[in-house]
Design an enzyme around this catalytic site. Structure first.
Site, PDB file in Angstrom:
ATOM      1  N   CYS A 110      13.359  11.762   5.970  1.00  0.00           N
ATOM      2  CA  CYS A 110      13.657  11.193   7.298  1.00  0.00           C
ATOM      3  C   CYS A 110      15.108  11.458   7.675  1.00  0.00           C
ATOM      4  O   CYS A 110      15.456  11.591   8.834  1.00  0.00           O
ATOM      5  CB  CYS A 110      13.373   9.699   7.290  1.00  0.00           C
ATOM      6  SG  CYS A 110      14.270   8.818   6.012  1.00  0.00           S
ATOM      7  N   GLU A 125      10.486  16.253  14.602  1.00  0.00           N
ATOM      8  CA  GLU A 125      10.707  16.206  13.156  1.00  0.00           C
ATOM      9  C   GLU A 125       9.807  17.238  12.485  1.00  0.00           C
ATOM     10  O   GLU A 125       8.588  17.092  12.473  1.00  0.00           O
ATOM     11  CB  GLU A 125      10.380  14.800  12.654  1.00  0.00           C
ATOM     12  CG  GLU A 125      10.812  14.560  11.242  1.00  0.00           C
ATOM     13  CD  GLU A 125      10.433  13.180  10.752  1.00  0.00           C
ATOM     14  OE1 GLU A 125       9.297  12.738  10.999  1.00  0.00           O
ATOM     15  OE2 GLU A 125      11.278  12.538  10.106  1.00  0.00           O
ATOM     16  N   LYS A 168       0.853  -1.206   0.000  1.00  0.00           N
ATOM     17  CA  LYS A 168       0.000   0.000   0.000  1.00  0.00           C
ATOM     18  C   LYS A 168       0.879   1.243   0.000  1.00  0.00           C
ATOM     19  O   LYS A 168       1.535   1.552   0.988  1.00  0.00           O
ATOM     20  CB  LYS A 168      -0.910   0.053   1.223  1.00  0.00           C
ATOM     21  CG  LYS A 168      -1.948   1.181   1.057  1.00  0.00           C
ATOM     22  CD  LYS A 168      -2.584   1.624   2.348  1.00  0.00           C
ATOM     23  CE  LYS A 168      -1.863   2.741   3.038  1.00  0.00           C
ATOM     24  NZ  LYS A 168      -1.827   4.008   2.298  1.00  0.00           N
ATOM     25  N   GLU A 226      10.711   1.775   9.672  1.00  0.00           N
ATOM     26  CA  GLU A 226      11.635   2.867   9.312  1.00  0.00           C
ATOM     27  C   GLU A 226      10.888   4.161   9.568  1.00  0.00           C
ATOM     28  O   GLU A 226       9.945   4.487   8.846  1.00  0.00           O
ATOM     29  CB  GLU A 226      12.014   2.776   7.829  1.00  0.00           C
ATOM     30  CG  GLU A 226      12.817   1.548   7.452  1.00  0.00           C
ATOM     31  CD  GLU A 226      14.216   1.562   8.039  1.00  0.00           C
ATOM     32  OE1 GLU A 226      14.755   2.649   8.328  1.00  0.00           O
ATOM     33  OE2 GLU A 226      14.761   0.468   8.230  1.00  0.00           O
ATOM     34  N   GLY A 260       7.274   5.254   7.628  1.00  0.00           N
ATOM     35  CA  GLY A 260       6.391   6.401   7.808  1.00  0.00           C
ATOM     36  C   GLY A 260       6.705   7.091   9.114  1.00  0.00           C
ATOM     37  O   GLY A 260       7.819   6.979   9.642  1.00  0.00           O
ATOM     38  N   SER A 261       5.721   7.786   9.642  1.00  0.00           N
ATOM     39  CA  SER A 261       5.957   8.585  10.856  1.00  0.00           C
ATOM     40  C   SER A 261       6.073   7.686  12.086  1.00  0.00           C
ATOM     41  O   SER A 261       5.551   6.566  12.109  1.00  0.00           O
ATOM     42  CB  SER A 261       4.809   9.565  11.040  1.00  0.00           C
ATOM     43  OG  SER A 261       3.597   8.843  11.174  1.00  0.00           O
ATOM     44  N   THR A 262       6.730   8.196  13.114  1.00  0.00           N
ATOM     45  CA  THR A 262       6.911   7.423  14.342  1.00  0.00           C
ATOM     46  C   THR A 262       5.554   7.121  14.989  1.00  0.00           C
ATOM     47  O   THR A 262       5.333   6.021  15.490  1.00  0.00           O
ATOM     48  CB  THR A 262       7.854   8.179  15.291  1.00  0.00           C
ATOM     49  OG1 THR A 262       9.159   8.166  14.686  1.00  0.00           O
ATOM     50  CG2 THR A 262       7.948   7.534  16.661  1.00  0.00           C
ATOM     51  N   VAL A 276       2.561   6.653  13.554  1.00  0.00           N
ATOM     52  CA  VAL A 276       1.860   5.555  12.871  1.00  0.00           C
ATOM     53  C   VAL A 276       2.677   4.256  13.016  1.00  0.00           C
ATOM     54  O   VAL A 276       2.103   3.165  13.084  1.00  0.00           O
ATOM     55  CB  VAL A 276       1.571   5.906  11.390  1.00  0.00           C
ATOM     56  CG1 VAL A 276       0.906   4.739  10.687  1.00  0.00           C
ATOM     57  CG2 VAL A 276       0.680   7.134  11.301  1.00  0.00           C
ATOM     58  N   GLY A 277       3.984   4.369  13.115  1.00  0.00           N
ATOM     59  CA  GLY A 277       4.818   3.179  13.352  1.00  0.00           C
ATOM     60  C   GLY A 277       4.441   2.508  14.665  1.00  0.00           C
ATOM     61  O   GLY A 277       4.321   1.285  14.753  1.00  0.00           O
TER      62      GLY A 277
HETATM   63  P1  NAD Z   1       2.570   8.446   7.717  1.00  0.00           P
HETATM   64  O1  NAD Z   1       2.976   7.685   8.919  1.00  0.00           O
HETATM   65  O2  NAD Z   1       1.475   9.430   7.839  1.00  0.00           O
HETATM   66  O3  NAD Z   1       2.098   7.429   6.560  1.00  0.00           O
HETATM   67  C1  NAD Z   1       2.923   6.405   6.089  1.00  0.00           C
HETATM   68  C2  NAD Z   1       2.072   5.309   5.488  1.00  0.00           C
HETATM   69  O4  NAD Z   1       1.287   4.722   6.526  1.00  0.00           O
HETATM   70  C3  NAD Z   1       1.068   5.801   4.448  1.00  0.00           C
HETATM   71  O5  NAD Z   1       0.947   4.841   3.431  1.00  0.00           O
HETATM   72  C4  NAD Z   1      -0.221   5.905   5.240  1.00  0.00           C
HETATM   73  O6  NAD Z   1      -1.386   5.768   4.456  1.00  0.00           O
HETATM   74  C5  NAD Z   1      -0.064   4.714   6.171  1.00  0.00           C
HETATM   75  N1  NAD Z   1      -0.871   4.782   7.390  1.00  0.00           N
HETATM   76  C6  NAD Z   1      -1.380   5.876   8.017  1.00  0.00           C
HETATM   77  N2  NAD Z   1      -2.103   5.500   9.099  1.00  0.00           N
HETATM   78  C7  NAD Z   1      -2.028   4.151   9.168  1.00  0.00           C
HETATM   79  C8  NAD Z   1      -2.565   3.183  10.056  1.00  0.00           C
HETATM   80  N3  NAD Z   1      -3.334   3.528  11.097  1.00  0.00           N
HETATM   81  N4  NAD Z   1      -2.267   1.872   9.841  1.00  0.00           N
HETATM   82  C9  NAD Z   1      -1.479   1.505   8.808  1.00  0.00           C
HETATM   83  N5  NAD Z   1      -0.973   2.383   7.912  1.00  0.00           N
HETATM   84  C10 NAD Z   1      -1.244   3.690   8.093  1.00  0.00           C
HETATM   85  O7  NAD Z   1       3.893   9.085   7.130  1.00  0.00           O
HETATM   86  P2  NAD Z   1       4.035  10.052   5.888  1.00  0.00           P
HETATM   87  O8  NAD Z   1       3.531  11.393   6.298  1.00  0.00           O
HETATM   88  O9  NAD Z   1       3.486   9.414   4.659  1.00  0.00           O
HETATM   89  O10 NAD Z   1       5.634  10.082   5.704  1.00  0.00           O
HETATM   90  C11 NAD Z   1       6.454  10.902   6.416  1.00  0.00           C
HETATM   91  C12 NAD Z   1       7.101  10.148   7.569  1.00  0.00           C
HETATM   92  O11 NAD Z   1       7.810   9.016   7.093  1.00  0.00           O
HETATM   93  C13 NAD Z   1       8.131  10.984   8.292  1.00  0.00           C
HETATM   94  O12 NAD Z   1       7.993  10.843   9.676  1.00  0.00           O
HETATM   95  C14 NAD Z   1       9.462  10.389   7.832  1.00  0.00           C
HETATM   96  O13 NAD Z   1      10.538  10.585   8.725  1.00  0.00           O
HETATM   97  C15 NAD Z   1       9.114   8.966   7.670  1.00  0.00           C
HETATM   98  N6  NAD Z   1      10.078   8.312   6.776  1.00  0.00           N
HETATM   99  C16 NAD Z   1      11.025   7.473   7.306  1.00  0.00           C
HETATM  100  C17 NAD Z   1      11.972   6.876   6.478  1.00  0.00           C
HETATM  101  C18 NAD Z   1      13.026   5.950   7.021  1.00  0.00           C
HETATM  102  O14 NAD Z   1      13.572   5.200   6.228  1.00  0.00           O
HETATM  103  N7  NAD Z   1      13.309   5.959   8.305  1.00  0.00           N
HETATM  104  C19 NAD Z   1      11.958   7.157   5.115  1.00  0.00           C
HETATM  105  C20 NAD Z   1      10.984   8.021   4.616  1.00  0.00           C
HETATM  106  C21 NAD Z   1      10.050   8.589   5.452  1.00  0.00           C
END
Ligand code: NAD
Length: 503
Positions: free
Chosen positions: A298, A396, A189, A264, A242-244, A246-247
């Site tokens: 990131c 961040e 996704k 990540e 993604g974001s910490t 949502v992680g």
């Molecule tokens: P986000 O966490 O909002 O979304 C990331 C993904 O998760 C999207 O596909 C989103 O639809 C999905 N998502 C959202 N809510 C969810 C849920 N409840 N359950 C499952 N999936 C869900 O992040 P973003 O705004 O898309 O990206 C930016 C973030 O990603 C920043 O914090 C950045 O630091 C991080 N990032 C980290 C790395 C790394 O390798 N460490 C690389 C790129 C981006």
């Protein structure tokens, strides 16, 4: 302030339409619901995706499950899987223009930069192809005459892959080829803001000969689609970037069925600069580290920790270079900094700047949004006199905002670097190898650069300490991450009895 601005223009534009890939078929999904993505640079609809309902996500997971349990992909020779991955790499190269346009238009990223990301992605697909042939376990021929021990590596199963919007094609390429190399099947996704290039990749995978169901790609929001993918009992592993916040949710959701989780997440990455550093080289890396991808990265070098004695000179050099950064139309090949992903995100970035100013930081450059006639843009911003307790120094920001802090002793610099929750990457600048190694050993981050910033290679593992994540991507261990370990304990000759000891 003078900024080299590139106002957005658009010669010809048609909305790109995408279906989803489920079990080898392109489908519109239950109910035929769609989602539109507005280009953040031009304010027009860039793409329209069909989005998945619960039934579609379940169908995608079921297809991946079948493809894993009974399909050919996990049972092929590594060399055969490598052929498909290499053919995919060839097709990515062939379609690089289309992919570059999609990522640039949907994410607002400079197109020249995206071309570099695609070249990096091609290299990763080829590297993973090589690893598909080299994946192996261990053997123990040291356990006595009656035992041969073999440690097998088996694909872990069905993997849910969830990616963010900031590097749409590169990040899916940091996960999918390794999962496939190991013999896993996947449900992918992409972010709802930038799904185009990942859906296009589905077309290339089918053309490369990937069996139906081995990769399924669904579009939709995280709350609806992502949450189902991270909690479903038929999924064995979740690979999330993604974001910490949502992680953390992802880990909780996966806990009910005790799935393996690879995360990540965010970063607040420091660059520590000592008085003997080459300030000309550092200034270039500082500007690149802060404003590359509009700071929506990131790995952004969003915190400078400068020795007090060189701080004024370093700041002046960075300011002078930053003024020359070309901001604007991501489709213009000369642009270096594109648009901010959404109006809401721009408001969040601006709020960080306002908060820092209110707390005593000084704006050394920028600080304002830019009206280029369409889309949303922000000027490269440098905040001086930032202190370690300010939100802008700890959280961040994910925008083109550089915070400048100072130190007097090495211990103080290390303490400031380690004072945040994140630990993704860091750099140290000094002519002394002793200083570089000492700092590199003391800073808690997954990657440390010395006298450079944000260099990378497919061979080198990438990931975070602390709240920057769990696990590592890239490198030769990346394939192993998508495997289970099985011990095969083989008995040879007559077995020694337990109940009635044999002679
Ligand atoms: P986000 O966490 O909002 O979304 C990331 C993904 O998760 C999207 O596909 C989103 O639809 C999905 N998502 C959202 N809510 C969810 C849920 N409840 N359950 C499952 N999936 C869900 O992040 P973003 O705004 O898309 O990206 C930016 C973030 O990603 C920043 O914090 C950045 O630091 C991080 N990032 C980290 C790395 C790394 O390798 N460490 C690389 C790129 C981006």
């Amino acid at each position: 302030m003078s900024i080299a601005v590139r106002p957005p223009t658009l010669k010809d534009h048609s909305v790109r339409e995408f279906d989803m890939l489920i079990d080898g078929q392109w489908v519109a999904g239950e109910g035929g619901r769609t989602l539109e993505r507005v280009a953040p640079s031009h304010g027009v609809v860039a793409s329209r995706y069909h989005i998945a309902a619960r039934k579609d996500v379940e169908a995608a997971i079921a297809a991946a499950r079948r493809a894993f349990d009974t399909g050919p992909w996990p049972r092929m020779r590594g060399a055969e899987r490598a052929e498909v991955l290499n053919r995919t790499a060839d097709l990515i190269e062939k379609h690089a223009d289309e992919i570059a346009f999609l990522d640039a238009f949907e994410a607002g990223k400079p197109i020249t930069q995206v071309r570099g990301e695609i070249a990096g992605a091609v290299d990763i697909w080829r590297y993973a192809a090589a690893l598909a042939r080299d994946l192996h376990g261990e053997s123990y021929n040291t356990l006595g005459e009656g035992t041969l021990g073999v440690v097998l590596r088996e694909p872990i199963g069905v993997v849910s892959i969830i990616t963010p919007w900031n590097f749409p094609f590169l990040i899916v390429s940091q996960k999918l080829p390794f999962a496939l190399a190991a013999g896993c099947t996947c449900v992918v996704k992409p972010s709802e803001l930038t799904s185009g290039s990942t859906l296009l990749l589905g077309r290339l995978l089918i053309e490369a000969g990937l069996p139906a169901g081995a990769v399924n790609i669904v579009a939709g929001t995280g709350a609806e689609v992502g949450a189902l993918m991270t909690g479903h009992a038929d999924v064995d592993m979740v690979s999330f970037t993604g974001s910490t916040g949502v992680g953390r949710l992802t880990m909780k959701n996966a806990a009910d069925t005790l799935k393996k989780v690879s995360l990540e997440l965010g970063g607040k990455n420091p660059q520590i600069v000592f008085p003997d550093a080459n300030l000309e080289e550092f200034a270039d890396a500082a500007v690149f580290g802060a404003f590359f991808n509009a700071g929506e990265c990131c790995n952004a070098g969003s915190r400078l920790i400068l020795h007090k004695s060189i701080a004024p000179e370093a700041l002046e050099r960075i300011r002078a270079l930053s003024q020359r950064v070309r901001v604007g139309d991501p489709l213009d090949p000369s642009t270096q900094v594109g648009a901010i992903i959404t109006p809401e995100h721009l408001a969040k970035v601006s709020a960080y700047v306002a908060d820092a100013k209110a707390g005593g930081a000084a704006v050394a450059l920028g600080g304002e949004t830019l009206d280029l006639g369409a889309g949303q843009f922000m000027a490269p911003t440098i905040l001086d006199r930032v202190t370690p307790d300010m939100a802008v120094a700890r959280e961040e920001v994910f925008g083109p905002v550089l915070s400048v802090l100072t130190f007097e002793t090495m211990d103080e610099a290390i303490a400031i670097a380690n004072s945040v929750d994140y630990g993704l990457s860091a750099s140290v600048w000094s002519a002394s190898m002793d200083t570089c190694v000492k700092v590199a050993r003391s800073v808690r981050a997954g990657t440390i650069w010395t006298n450079t910033f944000m260099d990378g290679a497919s061979e080198l593992p990438f990931g975070g300490y602390g709240q920057s994540g769990l696990g590592r991507e890239l490198g030769r261990h990346a394939v192993e991450d998508y495997t289970e370990t099985k011990t095969l304990n083989m008995h040879l000759g007559p077995r020694t009895g337990w109940w009635v000891p044999r002679e």
